[in-house]
Each structure stands twice: as structure tokens, then as C-alpha cells.
Design a protein around this motif. Structure first.
Motif, mmCIF file in Angstrom:
data_model
loop_
_atom_site.group_PDB
_atom_site.id
_atom_site.type_symbol
_atom_site.label_atom_id
_atom_site.label_comp_id
_atom_site.label_asym_id
_atom_site.label_seq_id
_atom_site.Cartn_x
_atom_site.Cartn_y
_atom_site.Cartn_z
ATOM 1 N N TYR A 257 16.882 -90.711 -11.227
ATOM 2 C CA TYR A 257 17.096 -91.891 -10.391
ATOM 3 C C TYR A 257 15.816 -92.220 -9.632
ATOM 4 O O TYR A 257 15.695 -92.003 -8.438
ATOM 5 C CB TYR A 257 18.264 -91.633 -9.438
ATOM 6 C CG TYR A 257 18.751 -92.857 -8.700
ATOM 7 C CD1 TYR A 257 19.256 -93.947 -9.389
ATOM 8 C CD2 TYR A 257 18.708 -92.913 -7.311
ATOM 9 C CE1 TYR A 257 19.718 -95.070 -8.704
ATOM 10 C CE2 TYR A 257 19.170 -94.029 -6.618
ATOM 11 C CZ TYR A 257 19.665 -95.107 -7.330
ATOM 12 O OH TYR A 257 20.110 -96.217 -6.652
ATOM 13 N N TYR A 258 14.840 -92.740 -10.370
ATOM 14 C CA TYR A 258 13.569 -93.087 -9.734
ATOM 15 C C TYR A 258 13.627 -94.473 -9.113
ATOM 16 O O TYR A 258 14.549 -95.254 -9.385
ATOM 17 C CB TYR A 258 12.410 -92.995 -10.715
ATOM 18 C CG TYR A 258 12.697 -93.341 -12.155
ATOM 19 C CD1 TYR A 258 13.282 -94.544 -12.545
ATOM 20 C CD2 TYR A 258 12.344 -92.433 -13.168
ATOM 21 C CE1 TYR A 258 13.514 -94.845 -13.872
ATOM 22 C CE2 TYR A 258 12.581 -92.722 -14.507
ATOM 23 C CZ TYR A 258 13.154 -93.935 -14.856
ATOM 24 O OH TYR A 258 13.388 -94.222 -16.179
ATOM 25 N N PRO A 280 22.912 -88.222 -10.471
ATOM 26 C CA PRO A 280 21.618 -88.847 -10.165
ATOM 27 C C PRO A 280 20.653 -87.811 -9.576
ATOM 28 O O PRO A 280 20.992 -87.110 -8.631
ATOM 29 C CB PRO A 280 21.975 -89.916 -9.119
ATOM 30 C CG PRO A 280 23.465 -90.074 -9.206
ATOM 31 C CD PRO A 280 23.995 -88.756 -9.633
ATOM 32 N N ILE A 281 19.472 -87.744 -10.150
ATOM 33 C CA ILE A 281 18.467 -86.777 -9.712
ATOM 34 C C ILE A 281 17.329 -87.532 -9.031
ATOM 35 O O ILE A 281 16.632 -88.334 -9.652
ATOM 36 C CB ILE A 281 17.917 -85.962 -10.899
ATOM 37 C CG1 ILE A 281 19.057 -85.232 -11.619
ATOM 38 C CG2 ILE A 281 16.854 -84.986 -10.425
ATOM 39 C CD1 ILE A 281 19.766 -84.188 -10.801
ATOM 40 N N GLN A 282 17.132 -87.270 -7.723
ATOM 41 C CA GLN A 282 16.088 -87.929 -6.952
ATOM 42 C C GLN A 282 15.021 -86.963 -6.446
ATOM 43 O O GLN A 282 13.965 -87.406 -5.987
ATOM 44 C CB GLN A 282 16.710 -88.635 -5.735
ATOM 45 C CG GLN A 282 17.670 -89.756 -6.077
ATOM 46 C CD GLN A 282 18.284 -90.365 -4.825
ATOM 47 O OE1 GLN A 282 19.116 -89.741 -4.168
ATOM 48 N NE2 GLN A 282 17.866 -91.579 -4.500
ATOM 49 N N HIS A 283 15.303 -85.657 -6.524
ATOM 50 C CA HIS A 283 14.379 -84.670 -5.987
ATOM 51 C C HIS A 283 14.150 -83.580 -7.026
ATOM 52 O O HIS A 283 15.010 -83.318 -7.880
ATOM 53 C CB HIS A 283 14.927 -84.061 -4.693
ATOM 54 C CG HIS A 283 15.344 -85.090 -3.674
ATOM 55 N ND1 HIS A 283 14.429 -85.842 -2.973
ATOM 56 C CD2 HIS A 283 16.572 -85.490 -3.264
ATOM 57 C CE1 HIS A 283 15.078 -86.674 -2.176
ATOM 58 N NE2 HIS A 283 16.373 -86.479 -2.329
ATOM 59 N N SER A 304 7.764 -95.981 -11.131
ATOM 60 C CA SER A 304 8.759 -94.939 -11.382
ATOM 61 C C SER A 304 8.078 -93.662 -11.861
ATOM 62 O O SER A 304 8.415 -92.549 -11.432
ATOM 63 C CB SER A 304 9.772 -95.426 -12.425
ATOM 64 O OG SER A 304 10.514 -96.518 -11.934
ATOM 65 N N LEU A 305 7.104 -93.819 -12.749
ATOM 66 C CA LEU A 305 6.345 -92.665 -13.242
ATOM 67 C C LEU A 305 5.557 -92.007 -12.124
ATOM 68 O O LEU A 305 5.521 -90.772 -12.003
ATOM 69 C CB LEU A 305 5.408 -93.122 -14.360
ATOM 70 C CG LEU A 305 4.497 -92.075 -14.994
ATOM 71 C CD1 LEU A 305 5.309 -90.920 -15.571
ATOM 72 C CD2 LEU A 305 3.642 -92.722 -16.081
ATOM 73 N N GLN A 310 4.550 -87.624 -8.160
ATOM 74 C CA GLN A 310 4.388 -87.268 -6.749
ATOM 75 C C GLN A 310 5.404 -86.222 -6.308
ATOM 76 O O GLN A 310 5.104 -85.351 -5.483
ATOM 77 C CB GLN A 310 4.520 -88.516 -5.889
ATOM 78 C CG GLN A 310 3.363 -89.492 -6.040
ATOM 79 C CD GLN A 310 3.686 -90.877 -5.528
ATOM 80 O OE1 GLN A 310 4.752 -91.104 -4.938
ATOM 81 N NE2 GLN A 310 2.784 -91.819 -5.744
ATOM 82 N N THR A 311 6.620 -86.302 -6.843
ATOM 83 C CA THR A 311 7.689 -85.372 -6.458
ATOM 84 C C THR A 311 7.732 -84.135 -7.340
ATOM 85 O O THR A 311 8.542 -83.237 -7.103
ATOM 86 C CB THR A 311 9.053 -86.067 -6.529
ATOM 87 O OG1 THR A 311 9.284 -86.512 -7.874
ATOM 88 C CG2 THR A 311 9.116 -87.262 -5.586
#
Length: 466
Positions: A257-258, A280-283, A304-305, A310-311
Motif C-alpha cells: 500500500y504505497y 495492506p502493507i505500509q511499513h 511509489s517506488l 526509503q522504508t
């Protein structure tokens, strides 16, 4: 403007008050009664878009509302679509096509160019249909935005619509919202409001006491409906269900989930399947327990990339791919999975190196590809659509065609496609489930949505005012 019936217009005290769902319900209710009805929203802001039969782009909500009305979706129903691709920038779609000039104009300078197109679309619909049901955007009480308004009271005044103001009572403060919104309107605008609507109500209606009478004494406007909190399986206009986590015993699918993820409604067939858990994966986290990973579409694949890098979520995806489990990239997700994204026209976030999981190179073209596609696959028919700037080419012989030439590729366990709407088709859903060793119990999701629309109309017939 002339019309066979006064337009009905649904405004909200806040965003997410339920305007879209109310319009959808009214459209199906009237259509079931034999009325020739059409939805209209002058301007929508959402990265959930749909493609009409003639290859033009409109908001997903208006597309669904047209299906609810049992009519053919048209750009007349949503002449202006804003698609956010940065914190302070949105791509502007006018009558189904990108308008780069207007996209780069200041917000308040756009009205003189866009407003005539809104009026033309609305008048065309009024000439064609017996009843128009109009949806507003956000709140009409946004004082700072009134000068540039092309979607709320400006539309109501132009067609002298019967306006109904909706408040989300589940949030609390509903009567204050209704009274305050009404008070912010000009006198000529207040005269158009025919009723207040309480939406998403839970519990005993008797607990409302004399609040509705109090509100009518203050405004002269009755509360005409108290709609219950209604759970449905219809596409969302621009939101997505968050908060789910990995569950033991389920088929767990990670959805990356970018920022600027788009067209997320195409995964509804997974969300509402009882034996599937879409997370949903945000981290950054260990993805190894998941059965598959999906990278969805994106309005800005470069940003998004960059978020993934960055994460360090990019490393998690790469590590998951090394397990041999299924990775699926749709549209922008396809581009992110590739070797590189070239951006010669500065449409997104500049040139980027992709995750390198599939040997593809993508170049963002100035012209956007938008069309519906019907494809033969595995002795079945796939109903899909395309909506992308990217043009991708194969770099090595390691890459094979996936589903259809020039629209999808696979390399080992990495699968990718420019085709949206794949999971709406039972044959693709079953293929996906076969890859993860799960039950192949897919259904025709479009038929399921049509049944959900009838259920929604029945609810509104019981609790609404029509």
C-alpha cells in the motif's frame, strides 16, 4: 435548462458522509421502478478510475452509479476528474482525457475553462434522461473554495436541483454539522435544500429524541431519512480498508500500500472472500509468512517506488520473491517490479531504478493508454481495462508473455500485467488461488456487484424518502 424531472442533488456536511452511496442507492431504486435515470458529479477527486466503452476515463464512483442506474457509463456523468499524483498536484482529466494545460494551472484559475464543460455535460444528460441524480464533493460549506466551486451549490443553482444534505451520524456531532452547513449557505442556496439525511445510524432511533424537531425549528427543513449503518460489498469511491493483519489459517495476501496506489477496488473479490485475508502493507516487515504479494497500480510509480526504497520495503519484497512464492504487479506495480522507469516528459518523479525482479524497462509516454479489453485466456473470457502512461519492453529472453502480448509478462514466480480488473473474472481468481494452493471458488464479481446494488436499493426503499 429543461428536464423531465427536477434533478435530485446529494450534498454532504463532510467528506465520506455517504453521498456516493446514497446517489448509488437512488439510481438503482429509480431504475428498478422503470425510470430513465443517470448520475452526475461535475468534479471528482480520486485515483480509483474506470474506463468507458469508448476508452474515456471517469471516476469509479460514477461508473458504479451508472451501472446502478442500468445505463451505459459516460464521461458526461463525470466531466472533470482529478487524480492526485503529488502532495500539491493532480492530473486533470477533462471529458475523459488528460488536459496537461489545465493540470498546470492554479486551482482558482481553472473555473472559467472548466465550468462551461460542466454545464454542457449536465445539460446533455438532462436532455437524454428523465431523472438526474447529482453528487456533490466534500462539503458546500468550504468558504475558502466557494469562488472556484464547480461541483456543489454552483451546480445546484444552475439546474435548480432539489438538494438533500447528508450527515454521518456515526462520527458524532451530526446535528451541529447539519445546522452549521446550512448556516454557511447563501439564502438562495438554503431555499434549494428540501431535507436533511442522517446516515450510518447505529442503535435505537428513539435515542434521537426531539433533535430532528429542534433542527427543523432552527432551519425550516425536515429530516427526511435516517439511514442505518449499512455494510456492503460495493467498490469504494476513494478509500481502502486498513487495519487488517496476518491471520493464522487464512490465505494471507500482502497488498503493498504505497502512496498514490490506484484502482484498489479491483481487489474487492479478495477482500470479501471469507477464506482470503488481504493485508495492506505500509511499513517494512517480514513478508515470509504471506502466501503471495501484490503490487497494485499507482498514479505515480516513481514516488511509489521511492517510498519502498526509503522504508526498505523494497528489500522485503525482494526477499519474499526469493522464496519462490507468487508476486503479482498490476500496472504501476508492473513498472515498479522492472529494471527501470524512464520519465522523459517529467510526468511523475523522474528516472528511477526499479526493484529488478523482472527484466523490463518502462518509459512513461506523454499519451495515456485508456481502453477496455476483452481477452481470451485459458478457454475463458477476461473483461479488463487499461489505464497507464507507461510503455514497457522486454530486456532479456528470461521474460515470457503473461496473459496477453505487450500487456503482461512473467519471469519465474514474478507475474505482471497492465490489465486492471483481473480479479473480477472467476478464471483469473481461480488461477491466482491455484498458485497459492487455495480453494478455486471464484465467482463473476460483476454479477455479485449487481446483486449488491439491488440490496442497497431495497435498504433505501425502506429507510429513505423516495
Amino acid at each position: 435548462m429543461s428536464t423531465k424531472a427536477k434533478p435530485i442533488m446529494i450534498l454532504g456536511c463532510t467528506s465520506d458522509a455517504g453521498k456516493s452511496l446514497v446517489v448509488t442507492a437512488i439510481c438503482r431504486l429509480l431504475a428498478n421502478r422503470g425510470v430513465q435515470v443517470a448520475p452526475f458529479k461535475a468534479q471528482n477527486m480520486s485515483n480509483n478510475a474506470a474506463i468507458t466503452k469508448d476508452g474515456l476515463e471517469i471516476g469509479r464512483a460514477q461508473y458504479l452509479q451508472a451501472l446502478a442506474a442500468k445505463t451505459t457509463p459516460s464521461v458526461l456523468m463525470n466531466p472533470v476528474l482529478l487524480k492526485p499524483s503529488a502532495d500539491t498536484f493532480s492530473q486533470v482529466i477533462i471529458n475523459g482525457k488528460v488536459d496537461h494545460e489545465i493540470s498546470n494551472m492554479p486551482w482558482m484559475a481553472r473555473k472559467k475553462l472548466i465550468w462551461p464543460k460542466v454545464l454542457t455535460a449536465l445539460e446533455s444528460l438532462q436532455n437524454e434522461y428523465e431523472q438526474i441524480v447529482i453528487e456533490g464533493a466534500g462539503s458546500p460549506a468550504e468558504i475558502n473554495l466557494r469562488d472556484g466551486d464547480i461541483v456543489n451549490m454552483s451546480v445546484a443553482l444552475a439546474c435548480q436541483a432539489d438538494v438533500y444534505l447528508v450527515s454521518d451520524i456515526d462520527r458524532g456531532g451530526s446535528f451541529a454539522h447539519l445546522l452549521g452547513t446550512w448556516a454557511c449557505l447563501a439564502e438562495e442556496e438554503q431555499k434549494l435544500i428540501k431535507g436533511f439525511v442522517l446516515n450510518k445510524f447505529r442503535g435505537d432511533p428513539n435515542l434521537l429524541g426531539n433533535a430532528m424537531q429542534w433542527l427543523e425549528e432552527k432551519t425550516g427543513i425536515p429530516t427526511v431519512a435516517n439511514l442505518p449503518y449499512y455494510r456492503h460489498q460495493l467498490p469504494e469511491e476513494d478509500s481502502f480498508r486498513l487495519g487488517t493483519t496476518w491471520q493464522r489459517g487464512a490465505i494471507n495476501v500482502a497488498l503493498i500500500y504505497y502512496p498514490y496506489a490506484s484502482n484498489l477496488d479491483e481487489f474487492d473479490a479478495l477482500i470479501y472472500q471469507e477464506d482470503v485475508n488481504l493485508v495492506p502493507i505500509q511499513h517494512v516487515q517480514d513478508l515470509s509468512l504471506f502466501d503471495a504479494v501484490i503490487l497494485p497500480g499507482s498514479k505515480n510509480s516513481g514516488k511509489s517506488l521511492a517510498f519502498l526504497q526509503q522504508t526498505q520495503l523494497d528489500q522485503g519484497i525482494i526477499a519474499f520473491a526469493a522464496t519462490g512464492k507468487l508476486v503479482l504487479g498490476i500496472c504501476g506495480g508492473l513498472q515498479v517490479l522492472g529494471k527501470e522507469i524512464k520519465d522523459p516528459f517529467a510526468l511523475e518523479d523522474g528516472d528511477k531504478n526499479g526493484l529488478g525482479l523482472i527484466d523490463l524497462s518502462t518509459t512513461l509516454a506523454h499519451q495515456k493508454e485508456t481502453q477496455q479489453n476483452i481477452i481470451k485466456w485459458k478457454n475463458n473470457t477476461l473483461e479488463t481495462y487499461q489505464i497507464h502512461h507507461g510503455e514497457s519492453v522486454v530486456l532479456t529472453d528470461n521474460v515470457e508473455v503473461f496473459i496477453d502480448k505487450n500487456m503482461g509478462w512473467k519471469q519465474n514466480n514474478i507475474h505482471s500485467s497492465y490489465l486492471h480488473g483481473l480479479f473480477d473474472n472467476a478464471v483469473f481468481y481461480n488461477w491466482f488461488m491455484q498458485q497459492v494452493g487455495a480453494a478455486q471458488n471464484g465467482i463473476n464479481w460483476k454479477k455479485h456487484v449487481d446483486q449488491e446494488l439491488d440490496k442497497l436499493a431495497d435498504m433505501f426503499a425502506q429507510h429513505g424518502w423516495l
